[in-house]
Design an enzyme around this catalytic site. Structure first.
Site, mmCIF file in Angstrom:
data_model
loop_
_atom_site.group_PDB
_atom_site.id
_atom_site.type_symbol
_atom_site.label_atom_id
_atom_site.label_comp_id
_atom_site.label_asym_id
_atom_site.label_seq_id
_atom_site.Cartn_x
_atom_site.Cartn_y
_atom_site.Cartn_z
ATOM 1 N N LYS A 282 0.864 -1.186 0.000
ATOM 2 C CA LYS A 282 0.000 0.000 0.000
ATOM 3 C C LYS A 282 0.909 1.247 0.000
ATOM 4 O O LYS A 282 1.880 1.303 0.736
ATOM 5 C CB LYS A 282 -0.878 0.000 1.253
ATOM 6 C CG LYS A 282 -2.131 0.822 1.137
ATOM 7 C CD LYS A 282 -3.136 0.413 2.222
ATOM 8 C CE LYS A 282 -4.461 1.087 2.044
ATOM 9 N NZ LYS A 282 -5.481 0.596 3.005
ATOM 10 N N GLU A 368 -19.074 -5.878 9.850
ATOM 11 C CA GLU A 368 -20.013 -5.172 10.714
ATOM 12 C C GLU A 368 -21.104 -6.100 11.251
ATOM 13 O O GLU A 368 -21.555 -5.935 12.395
ATOM 14 C CB GLU A 368 -20.645 -4.008 9.960
ATOM 15 C CG GLU A 368 -19.689 -2.832 9.718
ATOM 16 C CD GLU A 368 -18.768 -3.016 8.530
ATOM 17 O OE1 GLU A 368 -18.893 -4.034 7.814
ATOM 18 O OE2 GLU A 368 -17.912 -2.134 8.303
ATOM 19 N N ARG A 396 -25.715 -2.679 6.877
ATOM 20 C CA ARG A 396 -25.569 -4.115 6.593
ATOM 21 C C ARG A 396 -25.656 -4.957 7.862
ATOM 22 O O ARG A 396 -25.680 -6.173 7.784
ATOM 23 C CB ARG A 396 -24.316 -4.419 5.811
ATOM 24 C CG ARG A 396 -23.023 -4.121 6.445
ATOM 25 C CD ARG A 396 -21.882 -4.715 5.635
ATOM 26 N NE ARG A 396 -21.973 -4.455 4.201
ATOM 27 C CZ ARG A 396 -21.006 -4.785 3.340
ATOM 28 N NH1 ARG A 396 -19.926 -5.374 3.777
ATOM 29 N NH2 ARG A 396 -21.126 -4.533 2.051
HETATM 30 C C1 LIG Z 1 -18.650 -2.365 4.747
HETATM 31 C C2 LIG Z 1 -17.495 -1.410 4.818
HETATM 32 N N1 LIG Z 1 -16.886 -1.232 6.011
HETATM 33 C C3 LIG Z 1 -15.853 -0.369 6.114
HETATM 34 C C4 LIG Z 1 -15.414 0.335 5.019
HETATM 35 C C5 LIG Z 1 -14.298 1.365 5.161
HETATM 36 N N2 LIG Z 1 -13.125 0.953 4.377
HETATM 37 C C6 LIG Z 1 -12.858 1.472 3.201
HETATM 38 S S1 LIG Z 1 -11.492 0.831 2.523
HETATM 39 C C7 LIG Z 1 -11.196 -0.131 3.895
HETATM 40 C C8 LIG Z 1 -10.003 -1.023 3.985
HETATM 41 C C9 LIG Z 1 -10.015 -1.970 2.815
HETATM 42 O O1 LIG Z 1 -8.906 -2.825 2.922
HETATM 43 P P1 LIG Z 1 -8.526 -3.708 1.659
HETATM 44 O O2 LIG Z 1 -9.741 -4.374 1.136
HETATM 45 O O3 LIG Z 1 -7.409 -4.570 2.078
HETATM 46 O O4 LIG Z 1 -8.078 -2.654 0.553
HETATM 47 P P2 LIG Z 1 -6.776 -1.735 0.566
HETATM 48 O O5 LIG Z 1 -7.211 -0.410 1.143
HETATM 49 O O6 LIG Z 1 -5.745 -2.415 1.402
HETATM 50 O O7 LIG Z 1 -6.372 -1.614 -0.875
HETATM 51 C C10 LIG Z 1 -12.203 0.043 4.811
HETATM 52 C C11 LIG Z 1 -12.276 -0.654 6.122
HETATM 53 C C12 LIG Z 1 -16.090 0.124 3.799
HETATM 54 N N3 LIG Z 1 -15.746 0.828 2.683
HETATM 55 N N4 LIG Z 1 -17.100 -0.752 3.729
#
Ligand SMILES: Cc1ncc(C[n+]2csc(CCOP(=O)(O)OP(=O)(O)O)c2C)c(N)n1
Ligand SMILES: CC(=O)[C@@H](O)[C@H](O)COP(=O)(O)O
Ligand SMILES: [Mg+2]
Length: 638
Positions: A282, A368, A396
């Site tokens: 990242k 969640e 959700r």
């Molecule tokens: C249901 C839900 N919960 C929380 C989030 C907030 N959120 C956005 S990106 C993220 C982290 C995602 O991690 P990953 O899938 O590993 O993608 P990366 O950012 O590492 O590329 C979170 C928790 C979301 N978008 N949707």
């Protein structure tokens, strides 16, 4: 002309020689750092998928093949390679959305920025193409390791694996983190071993040698990365996927474009469900992001591109910060209070609580639904969990709040941040449904603080409730000054009271942070000779019975709420008055029940008439209508 400027779509990309791709990758990173440094946005996630996205668009034929991005925050490279070159207004009115947008491009599909959905879309798309006899069309889903901790992914995998002749290619973008840094013994070993050959042997090493880390969230990081570990455990070719008819390719260095291309071509050749496991970093290629401990520039605001220094957001302490501070204070007084986050420890403000009480914080991953029902379990075990989520993500977990927490009258508190209009993150991030859906939950008490002082008070009131669930919701951004009450009415705060020259008197029921606009609108109404009372109910469920008597003494009731108009507080007040046979006209001033395009919170509140000037004007019109009186309209200068 730069290579990037020469690319208006995937066909141009396919014409480049492999030798030109490193330069293109460099140009993409340079462009993103420069553009996002001005606007803010999801730089870290997108920097991590530059080579991966180049390879995707060289191997597959979008838009005939479908490339889906889970959550969509990492799709900036995809957007640049599919013809979007003007990033000056990213996430702002009139500019590019921060997520895929079907209005922007035929190459974009998923606009919902809620995580863990892409595999389900992929399953459905693949079934559709199979039924339509379009078996030459590939469906590719890019999903992060964090998103994979979401239950929907595993529901989808169960179905995808069953489609042995459906070409679904799941690209796991494994950078070892959601937002939160991966601390703890298991995670750091995984980080080291991910790039070490002999992956299977390494995995055996983990199982035998990794001590349980005695730091914050040991269980959390196993849960958070248990899926990753589970993914690695089962991704071994002879493991579950093979038995289910799924193939596994990897782990691949996600920054080696040629290796990713080879893996994707191989995966495409299988003609069935396959996982391509890419190891990425990242923030790759921009040192301030790579080295940013908290979240690798997951979603910074504007910053200095040279130093990486993120520009401070003005305006005083945020709602999130005040929540976090009060949680630490409460945690010091109440050992039964524990915190739960769904992979957003810092964004929801629970990091200080986690550092103060490392054994009382649980990070469950992007899960969640699990967070809510795990909280039910914690409450059954004698604790009082505070589940901190963004309001939109509570959607959700509705059934879990209803049937796992409320049905059992369990003392769980839901702290809903980013409630109301958030704006720049687009339609799926506005927290505009919680006040409506929670109205449906029997026994749940719902508090909406108007300022920092009330946030502290009402949070304490929530965690003091031991015979059922509670929820407290507050918006994104800085808290304004405290709005003090001039009187009380029952358990409600009276914020303003002006007599009017004519008989008309309006009762404004101001919900939470709408107090400042409501009081300002009342001043404008008074200037026009309209009598007005502004009351803050503090608790919008159950409503205070004193509201009935208060309403009966006014010509009209105006409810002002930063929530969708359907089924929110306005409807609850209307029901209360009808049940009491109080026939007073009522108008709700809230968010239209629509999906709102991205723009700033201020712009949207103005668009929908929730600023003080429009409130005064619209309430005046409503009063004139219900009282059949001529009421002078406020002059624009008012
Ligand atoms: C249901 C839900 N919960 C929380 C989030 C907030 N959120 C956005 S990106 C993220 C982290 C995602 O991690 P990953 O899938 O590993 O993608 P990366 O950012 O590492 O590329 C979170 C928790 C979301 N978008 N949707
Ligand atoms: C993609 C996602 O869901 C989050 O990264 C979100 O964009 C964060 O929003 P805030 O900036 O309000 O924390
Ligand atoms: Mg990740």
């Amino acid at each position: 002309m730069s290579l990037l400027e020469s690319i208006s779509g995937p066909e141009d990309l396919k014409r480049l020689d492999a030798a030109q791709l490193p330069r293109l990758a460099h140009e993409l990173r340079e462009f993103m750092v420069d553009a996002v440094s001005k606007t803010g946005g999801h730089l870290g996630p997108s920097l991590g998928v530059v080579e991966l996205t180049i390879a995707l668009h060289r191997v597959f034929a979008s838009p005939r093949d479908k490339i889906l991005f889970d959550t969509g925050h990492q799709a900036y490279v995809h957007k640049m390679l599919t013809g979007r070159h003007d990033w000056t207004l990213l996430r702002q009115r009139g500019g590019l959305s921060g997520y895929p947008s079907r209005a922007e491009s035929e190459h974009d599909l998923i606009e919902n920025s809620h995580a863990s959905t892409a595999l389900s879309y992929a399953d459905g798309l693949a079934k559709a193409y199979q039924l339509r006899g379009e078996n030459d069309r590939a469906v590719v889903a890019v999903v992060g390791d964090g998103a994979l901790t979401g239950g929907m992914c595993w529901e989808a995998l169960n179905n995808i694996a069953a489609g042995k002749d459906r070409p679904v290619i799941i690209v796991v973008n494994d950078n070892g983190r959601s937002y939160s840094p991966t601390i703890g013994g298991l995670a750091s070993h995984l980080a080291n071993l991910r790039v070490t050959p002999g992956y299977e042997q390494a995995l055996d090493l983990i199982k035998k040698t990794v001590p349980r880390a005695p730091v914050v969230g040991t269980v959390a990081y196993e849960a958070l990365h248990g899926i990753k570990k589970g993914l690695k455990d089962v991704l071994q070719p002879q493991a579950m996927f093979e038995d289910l008819g799924m193939k596994y390719v990897g782990p691949i260095d996600g920054h080696d474009e040629e290796a990713v291309e080879r893996a994707l071509r191989k995966a495409r050749g299988f003609g069935g469900p396959v996982i391509v496991h890419c190891i990425t970093q990242k923030g790759r290629g921009y040192a301030p992001a790579e080295n940013h401990e908290e979240d690798c520039f997951h979603g910074p605001g504007a910053f200095d591109p040279v130093t990486g220094e993120i520009k401070a957001k003005g305006g005083g302490p945020s709602w999130t910060k005040v929540f976090g501070e009060e949680m630490v204070a409460i945690g010091g007084e109440r050992r039964d209070v524990v915190g739960i986050t769904a992979a957003m420890l810092y964004p929801v403000g629970l990091a200080p609580f986690a550092h103060a009480f490392p054994d009382r914080i649980y990070d469950v991953g992007i899960a969640e639904q699990h967070a809510a029902t795990s909280a039910a379990g914690l409450a059954m075990g004698g604790l009082h969990p505070v589940v901190a989520l963004y309001a939109t993500f509570l959607n959700r977990a509705f059934d879990q709040v209803l049937m796992d927490v409320a049905l059992h009258n369990l003392p769980v508190t839901f702290a809903l941040d980013r409630s109301g209009v958030t704006g720049n993150d687009g339609a799926s991030h506005n927290g505009m449904w919680d006040l409506s859906i929670l109205q449906l939950v029997p026994g749940l008490r719902l508090a909406v603080p108007r300022d920092g002082a009330r946030l502290r008070e009402l949070l304490r009131d929530c965690v003091a409730i031991s015979d059922g669930p509670s929820a407290i919701r507050y918006p994104k951004g800085p808290i304004g000054p405290d709005v003090e009450a001039i009187d009380t009415a029952g358990g409600m705060d009276v914020l303003a009271r002006h007599d009017g020259a004519n008989g008309a008197r309006v009762l404004i029921v101001s919900v939470g942070p709408m107090a400042a606009a409501a009081v300002a609108a009342a001043d404008r109404l008074q200037a026009q000779g309209i009598g007005v009372t502004v009351v803050d109910p503090r608790w919008v469920k159950p409503l205070d019975p004193a509201l009935v008597g208060l309403a009966a003494g006014h010509s009209m009731v105006a409810v002002v709420e930063d929530n969708g108009r359907t089924g929110g507080v306005g409807d609850a007040v209307g029901r209360l008055l009808r049940d009491a046979a109080v026939d007073v006209p009522l108008r709700t001033f809230g968010i239209p029940q629509e999906f709102l395009d991205h723009a700033s919170r201020g712009e949207i509140l103005t668009d929908i008439g929730l600023n003080e000037q429009d409130l005064a004007r619209d309430i005046t019109e409503a009063v004139a209508k219900v009282t059949n009186t001529e009421v002078p309209q406020p002059t624009p200068a008012d």
